[in-house]
Write a protein that holds these residues in place. Structure first.
Motif, mmCIF file in Angstrom:
data_model
loop_
_atom_site.group_PDB
_atom_site.id
_atom_site.type_symbol
_atom_site.label_atom_id
_atom_site.label_comp_id
_atom_site.label_asym_id
_atom_site.label_seq_id
_atom_site.Cartn_x
_atom_site.Cartn_y
_atom_site.Cartn_z
ATOM 1 N N TYR A 240 1.054 -1.197 -0.231
ATOM 2 C CA TYR A 240 -0.330 0.067 0.108
ATOM 3 C C TYR A 240 0.924 0.630 0.093
ATOM 4 O O TYR A 240 1.877 1.595 1.105
ATOM 5 N N GLY A 241 0.711 2.037 -0.721
ATOM 6 C CA GLY A 241 1.441 3.459 -0.957
ATOM 7 C C GLY A 241 0.398 4.451 -0.934
ATOM 8 O O GLY A 241 -0.902 4.797 -2.120
ATOM 9 N N ARG A 242 0.684 5.607 -0.654
ATOM 10 C CA ARG A 242 -0.571 6.839 -0.310
ATOM 11 C C ARG A 242 0.352 8.245 -0.575
ATOM 12 O O ARG A 242 1.443 8.081 0.100
ATOM 13 N N ALA A 243 0.433 8.448 -1.538
ATOM 14 C CA ALA A 243 1.074 10.405 -1.202
ATOM 15 C C ALA A 243 -0.182 11.427 -1.800
ATOM 16 O O ALA A 243 -1.035 11.119 -2.142
ATOM 17 N N GLU A 244 -0.254 12.359 -0.858
ATOM 18 C CA GLU A 244 -0.742 13.888 -1.044
ATOM 19 C C GLU A 244 -0.360 15.506 -0.951
ATOM 20 O O GLU A 244 0.892 15.227 0.179
ATOM 21 N N GLN A 245 -0.285 15.617 -2.813
ATOM 22 C CA GLN A 245 0.065 17.217 -2.029
ATOM 23 C C GLN A 245 -0.890 17.910 -2.082
ATOM 24 O O GLN A 245 -1.600 18.247 -3.381
ATOM 25 N N VAL B 250 -0.164 15.164 -11.283
ATOM 26 C CA VAL B 250 -0.504 14.185 -10.681
ATOM 27 C C VAL B 250 1.166 13.448 -10.628
ATOM 28 O O VAL B 250 0.434 12.530 -10.175
ATOM 29 N N LYS B 251 1.599 13.329 -11.878
ATOM 30 C CA LYS B 251 2.832 12.084 -12.050
ATOM 31 C C LYS B 251 3.816 12.325 -10.564
ATOM 32 O O LYS B 251 4.092 11.455 -10.306
ATOM 33 N N ALA B 252 4.091 13.635 -10.582
ATOM 34 C CA ALA B 252 4.517 13.987 -9.302
ATOM 35 C C ALA B 252 4.400 12.829 -7.657
ATOM 36 O O ALA B 252 4.935 12.752 -6.570
ATOM 37 N N VAL B 253 2.437 13.885 -7.022
ATOM 38 C CA VAL B 253 2.048 12.891 -6.529
ATOM 39 C C VAL B 253 2.649 11.298 -6.308
ATOM 40 O O VAL B 253 2.074 10.421 -5.700
ATOM 41 N N ALA B 254 1.728 10.470 -7.584
ATOM 42 C CA ALA B 254 2.382 9.655 -7.504
ATOM 43 C C ALA B 254 3.062 8.857 -7.804
ATOM 44 O O ALA B 254 3.739 7.327 -7.488
ATOM 45 N N GLU B 255 4.661 9.089 -8.266
ATOM 46 C CA GLU B 255 5.978 8.989 -7.871
ATOM 47 C C GLU B 255 5.982 8.982 -6.605
ATOM 48 O O GLU B 255 6.395 7.010 -6.153
ATOM 49 N N ALA B 256 5.391 9.984 -5.844
ATOM 50 C CA ALA B 256 5.739 9.832 -4.210
ATOM 51 C C ALA B 256 4.895 8.369 -3.842
ATOM 52 O O ALA B 256 4.958 7.484 -2.491
ATOM 53 N N ALA B 257 3.294 8.627 -4.375
ATOM 54 C CA ALA B 257 2.779 7.170 -3.827
ATOM 55 C C ALA B 257 3.453 5.489 -4.184
ATOM 56 O O ALA B 257 3.640 4.671 -3.499
ATOM 57 N N VAL B 258 4.181 5.738 -5.433
ATOM 58 C CA VAL B 258 4.509 4.373 -5.030
ATOM 59 C C VAL B 258 6.155 4.144 -4.723
ATOM 60 O O VAL B 258 6.848 3.329 -3.989
ATOM 61 N N GLU B 259 6.228 5.360 -4.442
ATOM 62 C CA GLU B 259 8.207 4.812 -3.514
ATOM 63 C C GLU B 259 7.527 4.398 -2.217
ATOM 64 O O GLU B 259 8.195 4.140 -1.548
ATOM 65 N N ASN B 260 6.044 5.302 -1.469
ATOM 66 C CA ASN B 260 5.753 4.745 -0.273
ATOM 67 C C ASN B 260 5.229 3.331 -0.613
ATOM 68 O O ASN B 260 5.084 2.504 0.465
ATOM 69 N N PHE B 261 5.113 3.534 -1.668
ATOM 70 C CA PHE B 261 4.188 1.491 -1.894
ATOM 71 C C PHE B 261 5.759 0.375 -1.772
ATOM 72 O O PHE B 261 5.831 -0.739 -0.678
ATOM 73 N N VAL B 262 6.615 0.744 -2.554
ATOM 74 C CA VAL B 262 7.744 0.397 -2.325
ATOM 75 C C VAL B 262 8.260 0.141 -0.933
ATOM 76 O O VAL B 262 9.210 -1.246 -0.963
ATOM 77 N N ALA B 263 8.410 0.659 -0.304
ATOM 78 C CA ALA B 263 9.274 1.072 0.840
ATOM 79 C C ALA B 263 8.354 -0.017 1.700
ATOM 80 O O ALA B 263 8.786 -0.720 2.611
ATOM 81 N N MET B 264 6.633 0.151 1.875
ATOM 82 C CA MET B 264 6.079 -0.938 2.279
ATOM 83 C C MET B 264 6.321 -2.569 2.087
ATOM 84 O O MET B 264 6.330 -2.798 2.608
ATOM 85 N N ARG B 265 6.435 -2.987 0.621
ATOM 86 C CA ARG B 265 6.589 -3.841 0.483
ATOM 87 C C ARG B 265 8.008 -4.160 0.501
ATOM 88 O O ARG B 265 8.378 -5.685 1.251
ATOM 89 N N ALA B 266 8.793 -3.777 0.684
ATOM 90 C CA ALA B 266 10.011 -4.106 0.669
ATOM 91 C C ALA B 266 10.605 -4.051 3.038
ATOM 92 O O ALA B 266 10.852 -5.269 3.342
ATOM 93 N N ALA B 267 9.512 -3.290 3.276
ATOM 94 C CA ALA B 267 9.206 -3.505 5.186
ATOM 95 C C ALA B 267 8.716 -5.090 5.172
ATOM 96 O O ALA B 267 9.316 -6.315 5.961
ATOM 97 N N GLU B 268 7.525 -5.416 4.319
ATOM 98 C CA GLU B 268 7.128 -6.441 4.304
ATOM 99 C C GLU B 268 8.112 -7.691 3.875
ATOM 100 O O GLU B 268 8.032 -8.908 4.705
ATOM 101 N N GLY B 269 8.810 -7.636 2.849
ATOM 102 C CA GLY B 269 9.136 -7.898 2.970
ATOM 103 C C GLY B 269 10.430 -9.362 3.633
ATOM 104 O O GLY B 269 10.683 -10.511 3.968
#
Length: 181
Positions: free
Chosen positions: A5-10, A123-142
């Motif tokens: 899960y990844g979320r970003a708001e700006q 939208v791209k800038a916010v989506a990229e931040a959400a993807v970064e958060n997603f990857v970080a969460m997935r790495a922690a789960e891994g």
């Protein structure tokens, strides 16, 4: 595991933009999205952006855009038509806003022009931040899964050692019983 899960708001260019990405295990990359119809032109771009990082999983992207300072629409009143209505019904000094709103055709609403390139950049800038958060969460789960698997492996190695020792003793005891008989 491919869950994440990844979320970003700006706030960008007068708009409050939120992008949420959720993914669950799946063998292939499956993409779905939820967004206002007026932003559907961004869907393919967002899919490519997400697929550049997430290669597996049933992935859902949700886009929310709320105008804060950016104008959504402008409303104009056809004063000649309004005056014509008032003359036709013979009202002179008893005009209220409620009276005018009954004649909806005197109002014209024009949607504000959207700079699609600027909107995509925001939208791209916010989506990229959400993807970064997603990857970080997935790495922690891994990492949690890795620790769990390693602890199970240690247990299995101990169990195999005990079985090997018990098995060797059992063969020896069985052989002694046979000689005794």
């Amino acid at each position: 595991s491919m869950t994440g899960y990844g979320r970003a708001e700006q706030e960008r260019s007068g708009r409050d933009i939120t992008v949420e990405i959720k993914s669950v295990n799946s063998r292939y990359f499956e993409y779905t999205s939820r967004m206002p119809r007026s932003f559907a032109f961004l869907d393919d771009k967002l899919k490519k952006l997400v697929n550049g990082t997430i290669s597996r999983g049933k992935t859902e992207l949700a886009l929310t855009v709320v105008n804060v300072d950016a104008p959504e629409a402008s409303i104009s009143v056809n004063l000649d038509l309004a005056k014509g209505y008032l003359d036709a019904i013979g009202v002179e000094n008893d005009v209220t806003a409620g009276t005018l709103t009954r004649f909806s055709d005197i109002f014209t609403t024009r949607k504000a022009e959207t700079d699609e390139e600027q909107l995509w950049a925001d939208v791209k800038a916010v989506a990229e931040a959400a993807v970064e958060n997603f990857v970080a969460m997935r790495a922690a789960e891994g990492e949690k899964l890795r620790a769990d698997i390693l602890s199970r492996l240690v247990y299995l190695e101990q169990a195999v050692g005990e079985i090997e020792q018990t098995s060797a003793e059992r063969v020896q005891k069985y052989t002694e019983k046979l000689y005794a008989k």
